[in-house]
Design an enzyme around this catalytic site. Structure first.
Site, PDB file in Angstrom:
ATOM      1  CG  ASN A 259      -1.736   1.212   1.386  1.00 25.73           C
ATOM      2  OD1 ASN A 259      -1.839   2.017   0.462  1.00 25.73           O
ATOM      3  ND2 ASN A 259      -2.342   1.386   2.552  1.00 25.73           N
ATOM      4  CD1 TRP A 260       3.559   0.990  -2.705  1.00 24.62           C
ATOM      5  CD2 TRP A 260       3.518   1.978  -4.713  1.00 24.62           C
ATOM      6  NE1 TRP A 260       4.260   0.186  -3.583  1.00 24.62           N
ATOM      7  CE2 TRP A 260       4.247   0.770  -4.822  1.00 24.62           C
ATOM      8  CE3 TRP A 260       3.361   2.771  -5.859  1.00 24.62           C
ATOM      9  CZ2 TRP A 260       4.818   0.339  -6.021  1.00 24.62           C
ATOM     10  CZ3 TRP A 260       3.931   2.344  -7.056  1.00 24.62           C
ATOM     11  CH2 TRP A 260       4.656   1.142  -7.127  1.00 24.62           C
ATOM     12  CE  LYS A 261       0.052   3.305   4.691  1.00 26.52           C
ATOM     13  NZ  LYS A 261      -0.134   3.379   6.105  1.00 26.52           N
TER      14      LYS A 261
ATOM     15  CG  HIS B 149      -5.869   1.327   4.888  1.00 26.95           C
ATOM     16  ND1 HIS B 149      -5.453   2.368   5.683  1.00 26.95           N
ATOM     17  CD2 HIS B 149      -4.830   0.476   4.788  1.00 26.95           C
ATOM     18  CE1 HIS B 149      -4.188   2.153   6.039  1.00 26.95           C
ATOM     19  NE2 HIS B 149      -3.791   1.011   5.514  1.00 26.95           N
TER      20      HIS B 149
ATOM     21  CD  GLU C 154      -3.202   5.108   6.615  1.00 23.20           C
ATOM     22  OE1 GLU C 154      -3.134   5.182   5.376  1.00 23.20           O
ATOM     23  OE2 GLU C 154      -2.332   4.539   7.310  1.00 23.20           O
TER      24      GLU C 154
ATOM     25  CD  GLU D 178      -3.755  -3.150   7.151  1.00 20.55           C
ATOM     26  OE1 GLU D 178      -2.582  -3.287   6.791  1.00 20.55           O
ATOM     27  OE2 GLU D 178      -4.458  -2.204   6.818  1.00 20.55           O
TER      28      GLU D 178
ATOM     29  N   GLY E 103       1.972   1.935  10.663  1.00 21.18           N
ATOM     30  CA  GLY E 103       2.861   3.081  10.529  1.00 21.18           C
ATOM     31  C   GLY E 103       3.535   3.493  11.820  1.00 21.18           C
TER      32      GLY E 103
ATOM     33  CB  SER F  49       4.885  -2.045  11.971  1.00 22.04           C
ATOM     34  OG  SER F  49       4.411  -0.711  12.142  1.00 22.04           O
TER      35      SER F  49
ATOM     36  N   GLY G  55       2.712  -1.242   4.351  1.00 25.93           N
ATOM     37  CA  GLY G  55       2.752   0.177   4.047  1.00 25.93           C
ATOM     38  C   GLY G  55       4.190   0.621   3.839  1.00 25.93           C
ATOM     39  N   GLY G  56       4.796   1.141   4.906  1.00 27.86           N
ATOM     40  CA  GLY G  56       6.135   1.738   4.816  1.00 27.86           C
ATOM     41  C   GLY G  56       7.160   0.884   4.076  1.00 27.86           C
TER      42      GLY G  56
HETATM   43  C1  PEP Z   1      -0.884  -0.259   5.856  1.00 29.78           C
HETATM   44  O1  PEP Z   1      -0.880   0.865   5.410  1.00 29.78           O
HETATM   45  O2  PEP Z   1      -1.799  -1.041   5.552  1.00 29.78           O
HETATM   46  C2  PEP Z   1       0.208  -0.668   6.748  1.00 29.78           C
HETATM   47  C3  PEP Z   1       0.147  -1.858   7.292  1.00 29.78           C
HETATM   48  O3  PEP Z   1       1.207   0.239   6.947  1.00 29.78           O
HETATM   49  P1  PEP Z   1       2.618  -0.052   7.706  1.00 29.78           P
HETATM   50  O4  PEP Z   1       3.183  -1.319   7.111  1.00 29.78           O
HETATM   51  O5  PEP Z   1       3.460   1.144   7.398  1.00 29.78           O
HETATM   52  O6  PEP Z   1       2.327  -0.208   9.150  1.00 29.78           O
END
Ligand code: PEP
Length: 260
Positions: free
Chosen positions: A13-15, A100, A102, A172, A178, A218, A239-240
């Site tokens: 997920n590049w957001k 998600h 966010e 999640e 994040g 994470s 994500g990251g």
């Molecule tokens: C996400 O955005 O779905 C996510 C899990 O982010 P991160 O890996 O940065 O925690």
């Protein structure tokens, strides 16, 4: 079906990150890192809307799926600013995120909205990655299982057993997204097993044992294999770490390793 029989799914997920050139370059790098692993693992990246076509072009022939971070449930019409399932498919997307954290907690989407998006996505023949998970306050109040059950039941509302085959559930925990904090493999496994039990209650044991439930929060190269080795964890939503092709590649390799 056991975890060995469920094909792992790893999504990036590049957001709202990067620009057109960076997205195209990252897609090329991901394709070269993980292209050969797509025989064993479903791999998808989810860039922002404006870059879908460019990223899709860079992924061509790699086996890495193009995904979208969002969608609107209506097929067409006067919905300024929104994008339909058919439009996403037309750009080459094959998977869409729904719910998600966010979108739930920053944009304010509720379970009903999330359900409409997931249902429209699978009805349109695409994969819906339905995200569920408790906030820190809910965890501390002992509400984790109740929240996951509610979000799973409402998120899947009205989805037929046939369309369920195109649903991937992402557990999640909001407090892990994040933040660098990760659920322990045991805690994540416990949540996944309970979510699978909710799917069994809704659809029966067969569909519940076939559905993929992936972990997000994470997930990094250092913890991916331990998480994905758990019996009910079938991959990851990243994500990251998905913004670095090498890190994302290591996570996909971890998925391929546990699939064997
Ligand atoms: C996400 O955005 O779905 C996510 C899990 O982010 P991160 O890996 O940065 O925690």
């Amino acid at each position: 079906m056991t975890s060995e029989q469920r094909r792992p799914f790893v999504g990036g997920n590049w957001k709202m990150n990067g620009d057109r050139a960076q997205g195209t370059e990252l897609a090329r790098a991901v394709a070269s890192e993980v292209g050969q692993l797509t025989d064993a693992v479903d791999v998808a990246v989810f860039p922002a809307f404006p870059y879908l076509s460019g990223v899709g072009g860079a992924l061509a022939d790699s086996g890495v799926m193009l995904g979208s971070q969002d969608v609107y449930h209506q097929p067409d019409g006067a919905f300024t600013g929104e994008v339909s399932v058919a439009m996403l498919a037309d750009c080459g997307a094959r998977a869409v995120l729904a719910g998600h954290s966010e979108r739930r907690h920053v944009i304010g989407e509720d379970d009903r909205t999330v359900n409409k998006k997931a249902a429209a996505t699978v009805a349109g023949g695409m994969i819906s990655v339905l995200c569920v998970g408790e906030s820190l306050g809910q965890r501390e109040a002992g509400e984790t299982d109740r929240v996951n059950e509610r979000q799973t039941r409402l998120g899947l509302g009205g989805i037929s057993p046939e369309d369920l085959q195109r649903v991937v559930i992402a557990y999640e925990p909001v407090w892990a997204i994040g933040t660098g904090k990760t659920a322990t493999p045991e805690d994540a496994q416990d949540a996944h097993a309970k979510i699978r039990a909710v799917v069994a209650d809704l659809y029966g044991e067969g569909p519940a044992s076939a559905i993929r439930i992936i972990y997000g929060g994470s997930m990094k190269p250092a913890n991916a294999e331990a998480l994905m080795a758990m019996p009910d964890i079938d991959g990851g939503l990243i994500g990251g770490a998905s913004l670095e092709a090498a890190d994302f590649g290591t996570i996909v390799r971890a998925g391929a390793a546990v699939a064997r």
